[in-house]
Motif scaffolding. Structure first.
Motif, PDB file in Angstrom:
ATOM      1  N   ALA A 217      27.290  11.504   2.236  1.00  0.00           N
ATOM      2  CA  ALA A 217      26.853  12.557   1.314  1.00  0.00           C
ATOM      3  C   ALA A 217      27.848  13.711   1.301  1.00  0.00           C
ATOM      4  O   ALA A 217      28.147  14.283   0.236  1.00  0.00           O
ATOM      5  CB  ALA A 217      25.465  13.044   1.716  1.00  0.00           C
ATOM      6  N   ILE A 218      28.388  14.061   2.462  1.00  0.00           N
ATOM      7  CA  ILE A 218      29.386  15.140   2.551  1.00  0.00           C
ATOM      8  C   ILE A 218      30.660  14.743   1.801  1.00  0.00           C
ATOM      9  O   ILE A 218      31.253  15.546   1.085  1.00  0.00           O
ATOM     10  CB  ILE A 218      29.692  15.442   4.027  1.00  0.00           C
ATOM     11  CG1 ILE A 218      28.463  16.061   4.704  1.00  0.00           C
ATOM     12  CG2 ILE A 218      30.892  16.372   4.152  1.00  0.00           C
ATOM     13  CD1 ILE A 218      28.617  16.243   6.200  1.00  0.00           C
ATOM     14  N   ILE A 219      31.064  13.492   1.966  1.00  0.00           N
ATOM     15  CA  ILE A 219      32.267  13.003   1.284  1.00  0.00           C
ATOM     16  C   ILE A 219      32.101  13.088  -0.230  1.00  0.00           C
ATOM     17  O   ILE A 219      32.994  13.538  -0.950  1.00  0.00           O
ATOM     18  CB  ILE A 219      32.567  11.553   1.731  1.00  0.00           C
ATOM     19  CG1 ILE A 219      33.007  11.536   3.194  1.00  0.00           C
ATOM     20  CG2 ILE A 219      33.647  10.925   0.839  1.00  0.00           C
ATOM     21  CD1 ILE A 219      33.127  10.142   3.782  1.00  0.00           C
ATOM     22  N   SER A 230      38.053   9.973   4.987  1.00  0.00           N
ATOM     23  CA  SER A 230      36.719   9.393   4.780  1.00  0.00           C
ATOM     24  C   SER A 230      36.316   8.519   5.970  1.00  0.00           C
ATOM     25  O   SER A 230      35.180   8.581   6.445  1.00  0.00           O
ATOM     26  CB  SER A 230      36.694   8.570   3.491  1.00  0.00           C
ATOM     27  OG  SER A 230      36.925   9.384   2.362  1.00  0.00           O
ATOM     28  N   ALA A 231      37.261   7.704   6.438  1.00  0.00           N
ATOM     29  CA  ALA A 231      36.981   6.830   7.579  1.00  0.00           C
ATOM     30  C   ALA A 231      36.666   7.650   8.829  1.00  0.00           C
ATOM     31  O   ALA A 231      35.743   7.317   9.588  1.00  0.00           O
ATOM     32  CB  ALA A 231      38.163   5.907   7.836  1.00  0.00           C
ATOM     33  N   LEU A 232      37.424   8.739   9.019  1.00  0.00           N
ATOM     34  CA  LEU A 232      37.181   9.598  10.183  1.00  0.00           C
ATOM     35  C   LEU A 232      35.819  10.268  10.098  1.00  0.00           C
ATOM     36  O   LEU A 232      35.089  10.365  11.088  1.00  0.00           O
ATOM     37  CB  LEU A 232      38.288  10.645  10.294  1.00  0.00           C
ATOM     38  CG  LEU A 232      39.674  10.125  10.703  1.00  0.00           C
ATOM     39  CD1 LEU A 232      40.700  11.256  10.642  1.00  0.00           C
ATOM     40  CD2 LEU A 232      39.628   9.530  12.107  1.00  0.00           C
ATOM     41  N   LEU A 233      35.446  10.733   8.913  1.00  0.00           N
ATOM     42  CA  LEU A 233      34.155  11.396   8.741  1.00  0.00           C
ATOM     43  C   LEU A 233      32.997  10.428   8.958  1.00  0.00           C
ATOM     44  O   LEU A 233      31.980  10.766   9.573  1.00  0.00           O
ATOM     45  CB  LEU A 233      34.066  12.016   7.338  1.00  0.00           C
ATOM     46  CG  LEU A 233      34.924  13.270   7.100  1.00  0.00           C
ATOM     47  CD1 LEU A 233      34.874  13.671   5.630  1.00  0.00           C
ATOM     48  CD2 LEU A 233      34.445  14.419   7.991  1.00  0.00           C
ATOM     49  N   ILE A 234      33.140   9.203   8.434  1.00  0.00           N
ATOM     50  CA  ILE A 234      32.095   8.185   8.624  1.00  0.00           C
ATOM     51  C   ILE A 234      31.930   7.856  10.112  1.00  0.00           C
ATOM     52  O   ILE A 234      30.806   7.774  10.634  1.00  0.00           O
ATOM     53  CB  ILE A 234      32.424   6.917   7.833  1.00  0.00           C
ATOM     54  CG1 ILE A 234      32.311   7.174   6.321  1.00  0.00           C
ATOM     55  CG2 ILE A 234      31.501   5.776   8.231  1.00  0.00           C
ATOM     56  CD1 ILE A 234      30.915   7.463   5.841  1.00  0.00           C
ATOM     57  N   THR A 235      33.059   7.670  10.806  1.00  0.00           N
ATOM     58  CA  THR A 235      33.012   7.370  12.232  1.00  0.00           C
ATOM     59  C   THR A 235      32.393   8.517  13.010  1.00  0.00           C
ATOM     60  O   THR A 235      31.559   8.300  13.910  1.00  0.00           O
ATOM     61  CB  THR A 235      34.430   7.079  12.753  1.00  0.00           C
ATOM     62  OG1 THR A 235      34.995   5.999  12.024  1.00  0.00           O
ATOM     63  CG2 THR A 235      34.393   6.725  14.232  1.00  0.00           C
ATOM     64  N   LEU A 236      32.787   9.737  12.668  1.00  0.00           N
ATOM     65  CA  LEU A 236      32.243  10.915  13.356  1.00  0.00           C
ATOM     66  C   LEU A 236      30.751  11.049  13.092  1.00  0.00           C
ATOM     67  O   LEU A 236      29.965  11.358  14.003  1.00  0.00           O
ATOM     68  CB  LEU A 236      32.976  12.166  12.874  1.00  0.00           C
ATOM     69  CG  LEU A 236      32.581  13.489  13.556  1.00  0.00           C
ATOM     70  CD1 LEU A 236      32.858  13.425  15.058  1.00  0.00           C
ATOM     71  CD2 LEU A 236      33.348  14.667  12.935  1.00  0.00           C
ATOM     72  N   GLY A 237      30.350  10.782  11.841  1.00  0.00           N
ATOM     73  CA  GLY A 237      28.928  10.839  11.514  1.00  0.00           C
ATOM     74  C   GLY A 237      28.102   9.853  12.326  1.00  0.00           C
ATOM     75  O   GLY A 237      27.031  10.194  12.844  1.00  0.00           O
ATOM     76  N   ALA A 238      28.608   8.626  12.467  1.00  0.00           N
ATOM     77  CA  ALA A 238      27.907   7.607  13.242  1.00  0.00           C
ATOM     78  C   ALA A 238      27.821   8.008  14.716  1.00  0.00           C
ATOM     79  O   ALA A 238      26.769   7.847  15.353  1.00  0.00           O
ATOM     80  CB  ALA A 238      28.622   6.264  13.109  1.00  0.00           C
ATOM     81  N   GLN A 239      28.903   8.553  15.237  1.00  0.00           N
ATOM     82  CA  GLN A 239      28.921   8.933  16.663  1.00  0.00           C
ATOM     83  C   GLN A 239      27.963  10.087  16.940  1.00  0.00           C
ATOM     84  O   GLN A 239      27.224  10.081  17.923  1.00  0.00           O
ATOM     85  CB  GLN A 239      30.350   9.323  17.084  1.00  0.00           C
ATOM     86  CG  GLN A 239      30.536   9.521  18.566  1.00  0.00           C
ATOM     87  CD  GLN A 239      30.445   8.224  19.355  1.00  0.00           C
ATOM     88  OE1 GLN A 239      30.530   7.147  18.791  1.00  0.00           O
ATOM     89  NE2 GLN A 239      30.233   8.332  20.656  1.00  0.00           N
ATOM     90  N   ILE A 240      27.956  11.085  16.043  1.00  0.00           N
ATOM     91  CA  ILE A 240      27.029  12.209  16.211  1.00  0.00           C
ATOM     92  C   ILE A 240      25.586  11.732  16.102  1.00  0.00           C
ATOM     93  O   ILE A 240      24.710  12.110  16.878  1.00  0.00           O
ATOM     94  CB  ILE A 240      27.322  13.316  15.174  1.00  0.00           C
ATOM     95  CG1 ILE A 240      28.670  13.955  15.475  1.00  0.00           C
ATOM     96  CG2 ILE A 240      26.219  14.370  15.192  1.00  0.00           C
ATOM     97  CD1 ILE A 240      29.112  14.961  14.421  1.00  0.00           C
TER      98      ILE A 240
END
Length: 241
Positions: A217-219, A230-240
């Motif tokens: 949604a942020i992307i 985008s890949a970094l944000l998705i990975t960070l979102g999953a980790q958080i």
């Protein structure tokens, strides 16, 4: 007689006699969501009869994956591969588990919803040759079969329900909020198996999925076009999550 228990597979029918022993508190907490309350120690085992055709096909796939891994890989790699592909983490060593936990990556050592995506992507060329309704039936059947192969792991159950929801909405020509779909998936799996609420695997799966949805949604909101970002944000979102 106990040596005859290890070859048994899911679906096998057998008459057994023995005694039950209560599990230690820590061990009992880990398997509570599976409905396990004690360990059964057999003293007598009768002849074994095979299960249904579905159960036999599932067991053959699991045996093929395990045999191929054990004959082509080092023991640790084979154990990790079996966990990633079909959720069989029985042979993962305590040292491997400790290393992944210490690095915060223990979720990578078990089967995940991504496996369903890869499975459907691989079958897509054949599925696209069918009409919408037949495609839906075959896709749902494929999802259910893979869930059975993984012994209905909580993360796969969550992914399976969401996948079937997406397929159904696509068939009906409807959109929908991913977060709402996730919420309905949680409701569905809890109704199917109320004990699953104590599964850490389900907590992690739902949390990571919610994190991915939030990151996506942020992307979209900020119009991010960089694939790397985008890949970094998705990975960070999953980790958080």
């Amino acid at each position: 007689d106990q040596t005859r228990v290890s070859p048994l597979a899911v679906g096998d029918r057998v008459l057994m006699a023995g005694r039950s022993v209560a599990l230690e508190h820590d061990r009992a907490a880990r398997v509570r969501y599976e409905g396990v309350t004690a360990e059964f120690i057999p003293t007598y085992i009768a002849d074994v009869r095979d299960g249904s055709a579905l159960e036999r096909s599932v067991n053959r796939v699991r045996e093929l994956v395990a045999t191929t891994a054990n004959t082509t890989m080092a023991p640790d790699n084979a154990a990790l591969f079996s966990g990633l592909v079909i959720g069989d983490d029985r042979r993962q060593s305590p040292e491997m588990t400790a290393r992944f936990r210490a690095s915060g990556l223990s979720h990578l050592t078990a089967v995940s919803g991504q496996n369903l995506t890869l499975l459907l992507a691989g079958a897509a060329p054949m599925l696209m040759l069918c009409g919408p309704r037949v495609r839906w039936v075959l896709s749902v059947g494929l999802i259910a079969w893979f869930a059975a192969i993984t012994r209905f792991e909580p993360s796969i159950l969550r992914a399976a329900v969401m996948g079937i929801g997406v397929l159904t909405r696509t068939l009906l020509g409807r959109g929908g909020s991913p977060l709402r779909l996730l919420a309905w998936a949680v409701v569905a799996v809890v109704l199917l198996d109320p004990l699953i609420v104590s599964s850490v695997g389900l907590w992690l799966s739902v949390g990571a999925t919610a994190g991915v949805i939030a990151a996506a949604a942020i992307i979209r909101f900020h119009g991010v076009t960089s694939r790397l970002l985008s890949a970094l944000l998705i990975t960070l979102g999953a980790q958080i999550g």
